[in-house]
Structure formats: structure tokens, C-alpha cells
Design an enzyme around this catalytic site. Structure first.
Site, PDB file in Angstrom:
ATOM      1  N   GLU A 170       0.824  -1.298  -0.037  1.00  0.00           N
ATOM      2  CA  GLU A 170      -0.118   0.083   0.105  1.00  0.00           C
ATOM      3  C   GLU A 170       0.950   1.283   0.000  1.00  0.00           C
ATOM      4  O   GLU A 170       0.392   2.304  -0.711  1.00  0.00           O
ATOM      5  CB  GLU A 170      -0.985  -0.028   1.332  1.00  0.00           C
TER       6      GLU A 170
ATOM      7  N   SER B  42     -49.150 -30.962  23.387  1.00  0.00           N
ATOM      8  CA  SER B  42     -49.344 -31.711  24.582  1.00  0.00           C
ATOM      9  C   SER B  42     -47.961 -31.501  25.518  1.00  0.00           C
ATOM     10  O   SER B  42     -48.091 -32.010  26.828  1.00  0.00           O
ATOM     11  CB  SER B  42     -49.290 -33.323  24.358  1.00  0.00           C
TER      12      SER B  42
END
Length: 716
Positions: A159, A424
Site C-alpha cells: 500500500e 401436549s
């Protein structure tokens, strides 16, 4: 001639002509040479001066001027240099004005500060291992001293190779980029690392001339205020690496499932190469592109002397490989739950924190495996696409949480947010209420038709079995018995019981509540079942054990030992009665398919009307686990019952989760009413379907049981 006889005299300018009528004192007002611009000031003329004086030649007062030499004309080169100099000066002034203008749009330099990095939340498992990072960055802030030297050097190489020599702006790099771009070569940028940092810290991402000018100004300020290593450290912790990762630590965790300090050279090269185009080059999306960019990084590092040829060759021969195998995708559901409740404990915070949880990663992986494998193998067969699992200790500590088949595909947490009918699986609250009204597991009730104000529930088999003990009625999930119980004790009393145990969702006070028609969450159901497992004490599920500052380890929160305990919610006797009945469900009833060898278990299955939802709720002496299965769209399954795939998932998970623990008896197990509890075996059966040919049950043993049965039996 005037009216009084005098002769008119007109004024005469200049020297007067000789005239006898003029006296010698006449004023001479003519302009002499001395009176003109540049000459001597005229002396006043004496009245005694005669007119003839004016005729005398004027006396010269200065020497005659010398003739000027002709000037030499500049050469063409000189004139060009002069013109360029003037133009350059004007351009410089213009640039200074533009810079000054855009600088005025920034905050005053003396008030400028680097904005705080958004705080990171590191969420740890019970053993201290990292589950995930949360927050805007995805990883904690790291010091440059923690990293291998080749990590920051990789960024400098690709960079900003003159990072350590420029002053924030790189004129050479700028010129090179301009030449390359104009000549049609590989397009290059000219932003230094410092400029990139300035953009990330202070500016918006749009590409405009004004933004570039402000970027340069801020880069100069950063260079003046911070050292090169400080700037590089800020950069490494702020830059974006794709996949939601901000900072090198987040990137290392995201792509290689390791901290940044453990990155290899090849991995560091990949991560450094991402800065140019993080979304396009992310290794999880474009592995070839990421490796190609990493090769360039290694080449530049070698050219700059950051690594030797042997290191470069080794890195190229062993390219980085994406590694997320160790990460637990499903654990993100648990992390979401942590984030949902974190504010309740520490409020707002502006620093990195570490959250220690109760999650057991071994159990978490076992839960995710059971859910995923079962759905993959049999989901299509039963037309079911989703499942959820919650597992806590009897004291409420969350150990595993799976909110769906895949967190990557869907972040919706079906375990904590989803609410579905429990079927249930809700019946234990009805039976507990009945126990509190004086019944026992041995109480006998007639399994026959029920008609209450037009409501006529039927059993799964649509057949009836005659007199049945309550322990067996619950084990085989007889709907008619549950209906008669709630009619007797009242729906509102059942609601109070469920709420006392931890059900917070709204419940409808209707008789059909006994069959689980009100929506609840899996987390609620699991916490409510914990009261049956721990001897009758209500709990609030918890996941956060401690919260500390990442910077200095300061303790910000610690769970009190009594946190989450609601006190006793049922009597020891009633709890023991429920253990007797719910254990029977594993021994001979609908939960039998979920049995784990060597362990005493208790629980209940649940299947809703038309097979829309299926549940399996159960517990050992050390773990309480609930499983739900269904479809997000509400689409019906193909006859999926709680004793089917939910019981299969439950058994797979509990078998793995309990593998390292020593079996212990259930609290309250072995209870015997009136010293006589002969177990009644109903023969074969499974799921929510009662077996056929059930024998007559033991006679009623208490007068109140007999009166209760008689009242229910008369209901049409």
C-alpha cells in the site's frame, strides 16, 4: 468706452505689448519655462523689473540630460521562464486559496481528535474460548507489538512502500500514479497509508477533489501528531477487510479462525492484499483473486527486503487456506441472545469488553450437529425445514442454544423469539395444577368422550381406554383426560401455574389451553421444565457470568449467586408426583424413543393439531433440554409428531452432552403415594398415540379423587 466715459480695458494675458498707456508696473502673468511642471518655481517678478527683462534669455539652471542607451530585450527562454514563474506563483496562490477554503470546512486543527473506535464485545464460552466478536468492528483492537513483524510490513509493501520516509503525502508516488494512469498502464492510486487512515477516520468515502484535498490536510496533521508506528497501528485496527471485519484482528478471526498474532506469512499477505478491494477479493468469495493479490504482496515484500527469498518461496508453496471449521456457526444464536440482554446488566459502554458466558462449546456443537444432521437426512421426508434447541442446567445456566438449521441462511432465532403452539408438551402444567388440587399420579379418571359447551376434544387414536391412572394418562398423552382436568381446576388456575413456573407469553383462559393452543417460546418452556428438574424452584435462564474491560480487566458485572432464582414454585410433594408421571413418559410412553441408556429421564412430547408443530421436552438430573420442529411459513408437516424427529434430535444431543457426566437420580424420583405405587404397564405404544388394549387400572385410593372423577365423568 464705459458709461462714465472711461475706456474699457480688456485683460491681456502674456507679455504686454509696448504701450505708452501701460506703466512699467504692469503685472506679467505669463507662464515661463520655470513655471511649467518639472521646472523651478517662478520667482515673483519685481515691480521694478522692466518689460524688457522678459526679453532676456532665461538662465539655464540644470545641465542638459544625457541620451538614454537602448535597453536589451530578454531572450525567448528568459521570457518563457519569467512567464512560467509568474504563472506558477499565481497557481501556488490559487492552490493555497483552495486549500485554505477546504481546510476551513474541517474542524479547527487544535480541536481535532481521532474518533474512538467502536467498542468490541468479545463473547467467550464457559471455558474462556472465543465464541465470536460483536460490535461494529468484528474484532478487538490490537497493538502493533502483538503482531509478527511481517504483518505490518505486508501492508507497507503493498500500500505505501515509502511510508517511513514521506511526510503524509508521497510526491513520488503521486507522480508515478499520474504517469501510469495517463499512459494507459495499470491504474494506480496515490494515497498513502496516512491518507487512507485520514479518510477512514474523518471523511466520507466519495471520490471528489474536495475530499482528496481534505484528506491530504488531515494526513499532514496525523503525521505531525503521531509517530509512524502509531499511525500504522491505527490503520491496522480501522481498515475494512470485507465480510463485516474491521481491523486485522477481525479479519484473522473471520477468515482463518485465529487471532492476528498467530497469522502465518501467507495469511498475512492475503489479508494485506484485501485492502484494495475487500468485497471483490475476500477469500471466502474469491479465493483465486485473493491468492493472486497475495502473490504480489510477497513479491513487493521481497523487493523491499522485508523477507528473504526462502521465506517468499515457502509462503508461495503453502498458500493460505480459508479455515472456519473451528468456528461454530450456530453459536451466533447464543451470541445474539447475549447481545439482547447485555444492556440490562451494564447499560451503555464505550470500551472493548469481554463477556464470559455459561455456553459449553462442546454441547453447543453437539446440539448444532443433531439439528443439522437430522434435518438434512429426514427433513424432506416429513416436510419440515426448521428446528430449534435450548439446553440449560436445572439452575438456569444456558449451555447450548440453536435457533435454526443455519445461522448463515437465517439469523431468526426460533428458540428465543419464535412462538408456537406447544401441543401436549403444555399438559404438565395442567397435571401440576391437578396435583395441587389434591390428586395424585394414581388417581383414576375415565378416558371417554368429552363435550364441554361444544368443545369435544379427541385422543390421537380417536379411541378411548376407560379408567386410567393419571401417570399413564400423561405418559400416553390422552387429550380427554387433560380436558377433564382443566375443566375441573379452571383454565385461569392453570395459567397461574404456568406463569409461576416461568411462562411469560399471553395465555388464553380457555379449556383448549390444556392441549397447548396458546403460543409460547422454546426458551420459556425449557425454563419452566427446569422447575420440575431442580426440586420445585423457578428459574430465569441466564447466559452472562461476568463482564470485564478488555483494556485492564476491570470487573464490570458479575452474576450474583442467587441471580435468576424465583424461589419455590411447587411443593416437594407435588414436584415428586410430577417426576413420577413425567418419568413414566420415558419408561413406557410417548418419550420412550428419546431414552438415553444409563440415565433417569423425565419429560413430555407435544404435537399440535394437523401436525403443524412438534416438540420434545425433557430433563436429566443435570440438563433440561427442549426441541421444537416446524416450518417458518406455518406449512403443515407430513405427520411429524413429538416422538419422531424431535425425540431423535433430543436423544442425539443428550447422549453426547451427558457422555462426560456421571448419571445421577432425578430429584424426587422414587416417590410412592400411600406406600403403594404399583407401575401399570400399558403394553406397547409410542408417540402421542396411546396403546391399544390397556388393562383396568388400580382402584381409586382417595375420596377426593373419587369425587373429582365422578364430577368429570358427568360432563357431556
Amino acid at each position: 468706452m464705459t458709461a462714465n466715459g472711461r475706456e474699457r480695458r480688456e485683460p491681456v494675458f502674456g507679455r504686454p505689448e509696448p504701450d505708452h498707456q501701460h506703466d512699467e508696473s504692469a503685472l506679467n502673468i505669463g507662464l515661463s519655462r520655470q513655471d511649467r511642471a518639472g521646472g523651478e518655481m517662478a520667482r515673483p517678478v519685481s515691480r521694478r523689473s522692466s518689460t524688457n527683462d522678459s526679453k532676456k534669455p532665461l538662465k539655464k539652471t540644470s545641465k542638459p540630460r544625457r541620451a538614454k542607451k537602448p535597453r536589451k530585450r530578454r531572450s525567448i527562454l528568459g521570457r518563457m521562464f519569467y512567464t512560467l514563474f509568474v504563472l506558477g506563483l499565481w497557481c501556488l496562490l490559487g492552490v493555497a486559496g483552495v486549500v485554505a477554503y477546504y481546510a476551513s470546512q474541517l474542524p479547527p486543527i487544535d480541536q481535532l481528535t481521532v474518533p474512538r473506535r467502536p467498542p468490541n464485545i468479545a463473547i467467550l464460552a464457559a471455558d474462556g474460548s472465543l465464541i465470536t466478536n460483536r460490535g461494529e468492528t468484528g474484532g478487538r483492537e490490537v497493538s502493533i507489538k502483538e503482531l509478527p513483524s511481517y504483518v505490518p510490513k505486508a501492508f507497507v509493501a503493498i500500500e505505501d512502500r515509502r511510508f517511513y520516509s514521506h511526510f503524509g503525502i508521497d510526491p513520488m508516488g503521486l507522480g508515478r500514479a499520474v504517469i501510469s494512469n495517463v499512459s494507459g498502464g495499470l491504474r494506480q492510486g496515490a494515497s498513502t497509508l496516512t491518507q487512507q487512515l485520514a479518510k477512514n477516520l474523518f471523511l466520507t468515502p466519495e471520490r471528489t477533489a474536495s475530499r482528496k484535498i481534505q484528506e491530504a490536510i488531515l494526513a499532514l496533521w496525523l503525521e505531525r501528531k503521531y509517530t509512524k508506528d502509531q499511525i500504522l497501528e491505527l490503520y491496522l485496527n480501522r481498515v475494512y477487510f470485507g465480510a463485516g471485519a474491521f481491523g486485522v484482528e477481525a479479519a484473522a478471526r473471520r477468515y482463518y479462525n485465529k487471532p492476528a498474532k498467530e497469522l502465518t506469512l501467507s495469511e498475512a499477505a492475503v489479508i494485506a492484499g484485501l485492502v484494495q478491494a475487500p468485497s471483490r477479493l475476500a477469500p471466502n468469495r474469491n479465493p483465486k483473486g485473493a491468492q493472486g493479490r497475495a502473490t504480489i504482496v510477497l513479491k513487493y515484500m521481497r523487493e523491499l527486503g522485508f523477507i528473504n527469498q526462502a521465506q517468499a518461496d515457502a509462503a508461495l508453496a503453502n498458500p493460505a487456506k480459508l479455515n472456519r471449521a473451528g468456528s461454530n456457526d450456530s453459536a451466533n444464536y447464543a451470541a445474539d441472545f447475549v447481545m439482547d440482554v447485555l444492556d440490562d446488566f451494564i447499560g451503555e459502554f464505550d470500551q472493548d469488553i469481554i463477556v464470559q458466558t455459561s455456553i459449553d462449546l462442546r454441547m453447543q456443537r453437539a446440539a448444532a450437529k443433531a439439528v443439522t444432521e437430522t434435518l438434512t437426512a429426514k427433513g424432506a421426508q416429513f416436510n419440515v425445514s426448521q428446528a430449534a434447541l435450548v439446553s440449560i442446567t436445572p439452575e438456569g445456566a444456558l449451555k447450548a442454544l440453536v435457533g435454526g438449521k443455519s445461522y448463515e441462511e437465517s439469523q431468526y432465532n426460533r428458540a428465543t423469539t419464535g412462538r408456537r403452539q406447544p401441543g401436549s408438551a403444555f399438559k404438565p402444567f395442567v397435571y401440576l395444577t391437578a396435583m395441587e388440587y389434591g390428586m395424585t399420579p394414581a388417581t383414576v379418571i375415565e378416558d371417554g368422550p368429552v363435550n364441554y359447551r361444544g368443545w369435544s376434544p379427541q385422543n390421537y387414536s380417536r379411541r378411548y381406554s376407560g379408567p386410567v391412572q393419571l401417570r399413564d394418562a400423561l405418559a400416553f398423552s390422552l387429550n380427554t383426560i387433560a380436558a377433564k382436568l382443566i375443566i375441573e381446576v379452571g383454565p385461569r388456575n392453570v395459567i397461574k401455574t404456568a406463569q409461576r413456573l416461568g411462562i411469560n407469553s399471553p395465555l388464553e383462559p380457555v379449556p383448549s389451553l390444556a392441549l397447548g393452543v396458546s403460543d409460547v417460546s422454546l426458551m420459556e418452556m425449557t425454563s419452566a421444565y427446569a422447575a420440575f428438574a431442580n426440586g420445585g424452584f423457578g428459574v430465569i435462564p441466564y447466559v452472562i457470568e461476568t463482564v470485564k474491560s478488555a483494556a485492564n480487566g476491570k470487573l464490570l458485572y458479575q452474576r450474583p449467586p442467587t441471580s435468576g432464582k424465583l424461589g419455590r414454585v411447587m411443593s416437594p410433594e407435588n414436584q415428586a408426583e410430577m417426576i413420577d408421571m413425567m418419568h413414566n413418559s420415558f419408561a413406557i410412553g410417548s418419550s420412550r424413543n428419546a431414552s438415553v441408556p444409563g440415565w433417569d429421564l423425565a419429560g413430555k412430547t407435544g404435537t399440535t393439531q394437523a401436525y403443524k408443530d412438534a416438540w420434545m421436552m425433557g430433563f436429566s438430573s443435570t440438563l433440561v433440554t427442549g426441541v421444537w420442529m416446524g416450518n417458518d411459513t406455518g406449512e403443515l408437516t407430513k405427520r411429524l409428531t413429538g416422538s419422531g424427529l424431535p425425540a431423535e434430535i433430543w436423544k442425539k444431543y443428550m447422549t453426547d452432552a451427558l457422555a462426560t457426566q456421571t448419571p445421577k437420580p432425578l430429584i424426587g424420583a422414587g416417590w410412592q403415594p400411600n406406600g403403594n405405587t404399583s407401575p401399570s404397564f400399558f403394553g406397547t405404544g409410542g408417540g402421542d398415540v396411546p396403546p391399544q388394549g390397556m388393562p383396568q387400572q388400580a382402584p381409586r385410593q382417595q375420596r377426593q379423587d373419587r369425587n373429582f372423577f365422578e364430577r368429570l365423568f358427568g360432563v357431556d
